[in-house]
Enzyme design. Structure first.
Site, mmCIF file in Angstrom:
data_model
loop_
_atom_site.group_PDB
_atom_site.id
_atom_site.type_symbol
_atom_site.label_atom_id
_atom_site.label_comp_id
_atom_site.label_asym_id
_atom_site.label_seq_id
_atom_site.Cartn_x
_atom_site.Cartn_y
_atom_site.Cartn_z
ATOM 1 N N LYS A 174 0.806 -1.237 0.000
ATOM 2 C CA LYS A 174 0.000 0.000 0.000
ATOM 3 C C LYS A 174 0.836 1.283 0.000
ATOM 4 O O LYS A 174 0.470 2.260 -0.636
ATOM 5 C CB LYS A 174 -0.976 0.005 1.172
ATOM 6 N N ARG A 234 -8.656 -0.749 16.360
ATOM 7 C CA ARG A 234 -8.962 -0.350 14.994
ATOM 8 C C ARG A 234 -9.995 -1.358 14.496
ATOM 9 O O ARG A 234 -11.038 -1.489 15.108
ATOM 10 C CB ARG A 234 -7.687 -0.265 14.125
HETATM 11 C C1 LIG Z 1 -0.724 -1.592 6.655
HETATM 12 C C2 LIG Z 1 -1.231 -2.888 7.123
HETATM 13 C C3 LIG Z 1 -0.355 -3.954 7.307
HETATM 14 C C4 LIG Z 1 1.134 -3.822 7.118
HETATM 15 O O1 LIG Z 1 1.673 -3.128 8.175
HETATM 16 P P1 LIG Z 1 3.254 -2.817 8.252
HETATM 17 O O2 LIG Z 1 3.442 -2.210 9.589
HETATM 18 O O3 LIG Z 1 3.538 -1.891 7.117
HETATM 19 O O4 LIG Z 1 3.936 -4.112 8.090
HETATM 20 C C5 LIG Z 1 -0.885 -5.165 7.711
HETATM 21 N N1 LIG Z 1 -2.199 -5.329 7.925
HETATM 22 C C6 LIG Z 1 -3.079 -4.326 7.758
HETATM 23 C C7 LIG Z 1 -4.517 -4.574 8.019
HETATM 24 C C8 LIG Z 1 -2.625 -3.072 7.354
HETATM 25 O O5 LIG Z 1 -3.499 -2.078 7.204
#
Ligand SMILES: *Cc1c(COP(=O)(O)O)cnc(C)c1O
Length: 355
Positions: free
Chosen positions: A36, A129
């Site tokens: 992302k 969250r």
């Molecule tokens: C962004 C995200 C991740 C990845 O997190 P990092 O800290 O970049 O490894 C994993 N799961 C969800 C649901 C996310 O939104």
């Protein structure tokens, strides 16, 4: 190419990916590579795919759509919008979910497409969250009961996310809670739930310490691949952290006082700024603003340069102590933090150079 410019070292990102994938595979954990932060930018995603990930994961269906050519399962990691159900069915294979209303909508389009769609039901073990709160056992059971009645939806896993909103760190305790939810559901409904998706880059540390429950067999890893960092944004041993650099061009250099003259109201962003009187200083303006990246996410590579602040389009830095004889048109190099990478990748004004 022009400035501001973000330079992304995709071979270092690929090395990071390989190392993490190897480590996870040795422990029987599959890796969903989270793309992302790269806003769907193809060549970087290619590096992550080449690094050996098992699943491509992104928060936006618009990005996953572009990844059709990669022969890997696609996972949507933001709780789906009901209004995007049709696209989600068409362009992804797995989604992290928490609302039955939306799951029903996914069922509708999955049935139309004659597709079996996988979902991972999110359980919130404390970060507050996404996910059903882990103590709401009844809601978890009722949701699962209804999911099991759907013909084209497969309950592929149970998942959680930590360290994102509440900053709650993954521990043996909160992850054991998650494993417990999965086992209870399997026993109660007499089903098998193949996947426990146990978290993100922040889990790598406890994984390495062998404190992550064995049952966790999937991690969704983003920033560790992108920047080599994990828990508390600390470098993860063995990974490259020098993957990203931002360059900005100097458009003005002037010697000025360090405290503004006149009555101080508020700045362009509604804050009342504070100033330390350090006498007259040599200041430079770089053509880079909040429209590209917020100043708190920038660290000049020349440690003698200090970021003073920025407005929409002007970044002000103090260059008095720099050993370099900086001139108009020179370029300043910055390291960027995660939030800076996110916004600089998204800004259409920042040029991207992939090494
Ligand atoms: C962004 C995200 C991740 C990845 O997190 P990092 O800290 O970049 O490894 C994993 N799961 C969800 C649901 C996310 O939104």
């Amino acid at each position: 190419m022009g400035y501001p410019m973000l330079e992304i070292n995709s071979s270092k990102i690929k090395e990071n990916t390989k190392l993490i994938v190897d480590e996870c595979h040795k422990r029987g954990i599959q890796v969903a590579g989270v793309t992302k932060v790269f806003a769907g930018y193809e060549r970087i995603v290619r590096a992550i795919v080449d690094g050996g990930i098992d699943i491509i994961a992104d928060s936006r269906i618009e990005n996953l759509k572009k990844f059709k050519k990669y022969d890997l399962p696609k996972m949507l990691i933001r709780i789906p919008m009901k209004s995007q159900a049709r696209e989600i069915i068409n362009y992804s294979d797995i989604a992290l979910v928490s609302e039955f209303d939306t799951i029903k909508e996914l069922q509708k389009y999955a049935k139309k497409e004659n597709k079996k769609y996988k979902i991972i039901l999110m359980v919130d073990v404390g970060d507050l969250r996404e996910g059903i709160f882990y103590k709401e056992k009844q809601e978890i059971y009722e949701t699962v009961k209804k999911i099991l009645e759907l013909s084209n939806i497969e309950l592929h896993g149970i998942g959680t996310n930590l360290c994102c909103y509440g900053g709650v760190i993954p521990t043996k305790d909160n992850l054991t809670e998650l494993v417990g939810v999965k086992k209870d559901l399997e026993n109660y409904f007499n089903i098998r739930i193949p996947i426990i998706s146990g978290g993100n880059s922040e889990n790598i540390q406890i994984m390495r310490m062998n404190e992550m429950p064995m049952e966790i067999n999937q991690l969704r890893i983003g920033v560790a691949l992108a920047m080599g960092i994990g828990l508390y944004d600390k470098p993860i041993e063995g990974l490259n952290t020098d993957t990203i650099k931002l360059y900005a061009e100097i458009v003005e250099i002037k010697v000025k006082p360090s405290v503004p003259i006149g009555t101080i109201g508020i700045d362009a962003f509604g804050a009342k700024p504070q100033f330390e009187d350090r006498g007259f200083r040599k200041r430079a303006i770089c053509a880079l603003g909040r429209q590209d990246v917020y100043p708190e996410f920038l660290q000049p590579i020349d440690e003698k340069i200090k970021v003073l602040g920025s407005s929409s389009d002007h970044l002000i830095i103090d260059i008095t102590d720099s050993d370099k004889e900086l001139r108009i048109g020179d370029v300043i190099e910055f390291r960027v933090l995660y939030g800076g990478l996110l916004s600089a990748m998204t800004s259409k004004y920042v040029k991207k150079k992939v090494l």
